[in-house]
Design a protein around this motif. Structure first.
Motif, PDB file in Angstrom:
ATOM      1  N   SER A  10      41.916  23.132  48.607  1.00  0.00           N
ATOM      2  CA  SER A  10      42.662  23.114  47.340  1.00  0.00           C
ATOM      3  C   SER A  10      43.955  23.918  47.450  1.00  0.00           C
ATOM      4  CB  SER A  10      41.800  23.619  46.186  1.00  0.00           C
ATOM      5  OG  SER A  10      41.402  24.958  46.392  1.00  0.00           O
ATOM      6  N   ASP A  11      43.938  25.034  48.193  1.00  0.00           N
ATOM      7  CA  ASP A  11      45.166  25.816  48.396  1.00  0.00           C
ATOM      8  C   ASP A  11      46.161  25.043  49.259  1.00  0.00           C
ATOM      9  OD1 ASP A  11      44.169  27.892  46.865  1.00  0.00           O
ATOM     10  OD2 ASP A  11      43.666  29.165  48.588  1.00  0.00           O
ATOM     11  N   ILE A  12      45.666  24.359  50.288  1.00  0.00           N
ATOM     12  CA  ILE A  12      46.543  23.540  51.127  1.00  0.00           C
ATOM     13  C   ILE A  12      47.174  22.442  50.280  1.00  0.00           C
ATOM     14  CG2 ILE A  12      46.587  21.835  52.997  1.00  0.00           C
ATOM     15  CD1 ILE A  12      44.421  23.552  54.408  1.00  0.00           C
ATOM     16  N   ALA A  13      46.378  21.763  49.467  1.00  0.00           N
ATOM     17  CA  ALA A  13      46.892  20.690  48.609  1.00  0.00           C
ATOM     18  C   ALA A  13      47.953  21.222  47.646  1.00  0.00           C
ATOM     19  CB  ALA A  13      45.746  20.035  47.834  1.00  0.00           C
ATOM     20  N   LYS A  29      56.965  30.802  50.565  1.00  0.00           N
ATOM     21  CA  LYS A  29      56.208  30.296  49.417  1.00  0.00           C
ATOM     22  C   LYS A  29      55.017  29.457  49.888  1.00  0.00           C
ATOM     23  CE  LYS A  29      56.909  28.196  44.915  1.00  0.00           C
ATOM     24  NZ  LYS A  29      57.835  27.463  44.040  1.00  0.00           N
ATOM     25  N   PHE A  30      55.216  28.632  50.918  1.00  0.00           N
ATOM     26  CA  PHE A  30      54.120  27.828  51.456  1.00  0.00           C
ATOM     27  C   PHE A  30      52.995  28.724  51.956  1.00  0.00           C
ATOM     28  CE2 PHE A  30      51.779  25.419  54.590  1.00  0.00           C
ATOM     29  CZ  PHE A  30      51.620  24.184  53.981  1.00  0.00           C
ATOM     30  N   PHE A  31      53.343  29.786  52.681  1.00  0.00           N
ATOM     31  CA  PHE A  31      52.337  30.707  53.208  1.00  0.00           C
ATOM     32  C   PHE A  31      51.578  31.394  52.080  1.00  0.00           C
ATOM     33  CE2 PHE A  31      55.058  31.400  57.257  1.00  0.00           C
ATOM     34  CZ  PHE A  31      54.706  30.143  57.719  1.00  0.00           C
ATOM     35  N   GLN A  32      52.275  31.718  50.985  1.00  0.00           N
ATOM     36  CA  GLN A  32      51.615  32.362  49.851  1.00  0.00           C
ATOM     37  C   GLN A  32      50.664  31.400  49.146  1.00  0.00           C
ATOM     38  OE1 GLN A  32      55.065  33.679  47.686  1.00  0.00           O
ATOM     39  NE2 GLN A  32      55.018  35.718  48.624  1.00  0.00           N
ATOM     40  N   ILE A  33      51.150  30.201  48.824  1.00  0.00           N
ATOM     41  CA  ILE A  33      50.334  29.251  48.073  1.00  0.00           C
ATOM     42  C   ILE A  33      49.135  28.779  48.898  1.00  0.00           C
ATOM     43  CG2 ILE A  33      50.308  26.970  46.969  1.00  0.00           C
ATOM     44  CD1 ILE A  33      53.269  27.449  46.240  1.00  0.00           C
ATOM     45  N   SER A  34      49.346  28.549  50.186  1.00  0.00           N
ATOM     46  CA  SER A  34      48.256  28.053  51.038  1.00  0.00           C
ATOM     47  C   SER A  34      47.215  29.125  51.341  1.00  0.00           C
ATOM     48  CB  SER A  34      48.816  27.506  52.349  1.00  0.00           C
ATOM     49  OG  SER A  34      49.310  28.568  53.159  1.00  0.00           O
ATOM     50  N   GLY A  35      47.564  30.379  51.102  1.00  0.00           N
ATOM     51  CA  GLY A  35      46.650  31.475  51.390  1.00  0.00           C
ATOM     52  C   GLY A  35      46.852  32.096  52.757  1.00  0.00           C
ATOM     53  N   MET A  36      47.786  31.578  53.531  1.00  0.00           N
ATOM     54  CA  MET A  36      48.022  32.114  54.870  1.00  0.00           C
ATOM     55  C   MET A  36      48.487  33.563  54.837  1.00  0.00           C
ATOM     56  SD  MET A  36      49.757  28.794  56.730  1.00  0.00           S
ATOM     57  CE  MET A  36      50.266  29.687  58.177  1.00  0.00           C
ATOM     58  N   SER A  37      49.229  33.936  53.811  1.00  0.00           N
ATOM     59  CA  SER A  37      49.759  35.300  53.747  1.00  0.00           C
ATOM     60  C   SER A  37      48.663  36.348  53.532  1.00  0.00           C
ATOM     61  CB  SER A  37      50.831  35.413  52.656  1.00  0.00           C
ATOM     62  OG  SER A  37      50.275  35.112  51.395  1.00  0.00           O
ATOM     63  N   LYS A  38      47.454  35.907  53.182  1.00  0.00           N
ATOM     64  CA  LYS A  38      46.340  36.829  52.951  1.00  0.00           C
ATOM     65  C   LYS A  38      45.356  36.884  54.115  1.00  0.00           C
ATOM     66  CE  LYS A  38      46.514  35.826  48.028  1.00  0.00           C
ATOM     67  NZ  LYS A  38      45.837  35.134  46.934  1.00  0.00           N
ATOM     68  N   LYS A  39      45.663  36.181  55.193  1.00  0.00           N
ATOM     69  CA  LYS A  39      44.725  36.090  56.306  1.00  0.00           C
ATOM     70  C   LYS A  39      44.933  37.219  57.317  1.00  0.00           C
ATOM     71  CE  LYS A  39      42.755  32.595  54.572  1.00  0.00           C
ATOM     72  NZ  LYS A  39      41.474  32.781  53.949  1.00  0.00           N
ATOM     73  N   SER A  40      43.893  37.517  58.045  1.00  0.00           N
ATOM     74  CA  SER A  40      43.947  38.563  59.067  1.00  0.00           C
ATOM     75  C   SER A  40      44.761  38.082  60.263  1.00  0.00           C
ATOM     76  CB  SER A  40      42.528  38.899  59.538  1.00  0.00           C
ATOM     77  OG  SER A  40      41.988  37.820  60.284  1.00  0.00           O
ATOM     78  N   SER A  41      45.112  39.012  61.116  1.00  0.00           N
ATOM     79  CA  SER A  41      45.868  38.686  62.325  1.00  0.00           C
ATOM     80  C   SER A  41      45.120  37.686  63.191  1.00  0.00           C
ATOM     81  CB  SER A  41      46.150  39.972  63.106  1.00  0.00           C
ATOM     82  OG  SER A  41      46.832  39.690  64.299  1.00  0.00           O
ATOM     83  N   SER A  42      43.836  37.857  63.342  1.00  0.00           N
ATOM     84  CA  SER A  42      43.063  36.922  64.176  1.00  0.00           C
ATOM     85  C   SER A  42      42.991  35.534  63.543  1.00  0.00           C
ATOM     86  CB  SER A  42      41.662  37.465  64.462  1.00  0.00           C
ATOM     87  OG  SER A  42      40.926  37.601  63.281  1.00  0.00           O
TER      88      SER A  42
END
Length: 101
Positions: A10-13, A29-42
């Motif tokens: 749903s975040d990707i969509a 903005k794409f990284f924020q909406i998709s949730g990528m900005s909240k992911k760990s380094s790994s």
């Protein structure tokens, strides 16, 4: 492993909907909406590995224009302007490609 093992579908969509119009793509903005900005380094390294289509260890300009299609088949191709802006923002050493770091 696929992107939906790390990011919610749903975040990707939502991220893809936000940049449907040509020249509307913003990496931040794409990284924020998709949730990528909240992911760990790994997790980000795993996402990078999935996005690195030729598994060269880098994402080059020709791969970058198809960035959105790696998230959903049939998504639009980034415009030349978007691709160059994205590359310039992420290419920290000026070699024309983006490394996982």
């Amino acid at each position: 492993m696929s992107l939906t093992d790390i990011l919610s579908s749903s975040d990707i969509a939502a991220a893809l909907r936000d940049c449907q119009a040509p020249d509307s793509f913003s990496p931040k903005k794409f990284f924020q909406i998709s949730g990528m900005s909240k992911k760990s380094s790994s997790q980000l390294k795993e996402i990078f590995r999935i996005l690195d289509n030729d598994q060269s260890g880098f994402i080059e300009e020709d791969e970058l224009k198809y960035f959105l299609q790696r998230f959903e088949c049939g998504a639009r191709v980034l415009t030349t302007s978007e691709t160059k802006t994205f590359l310039a923002a992420a290419d920290h050493d000026g070699d024309g490609k983006i490394g996982a770091e």
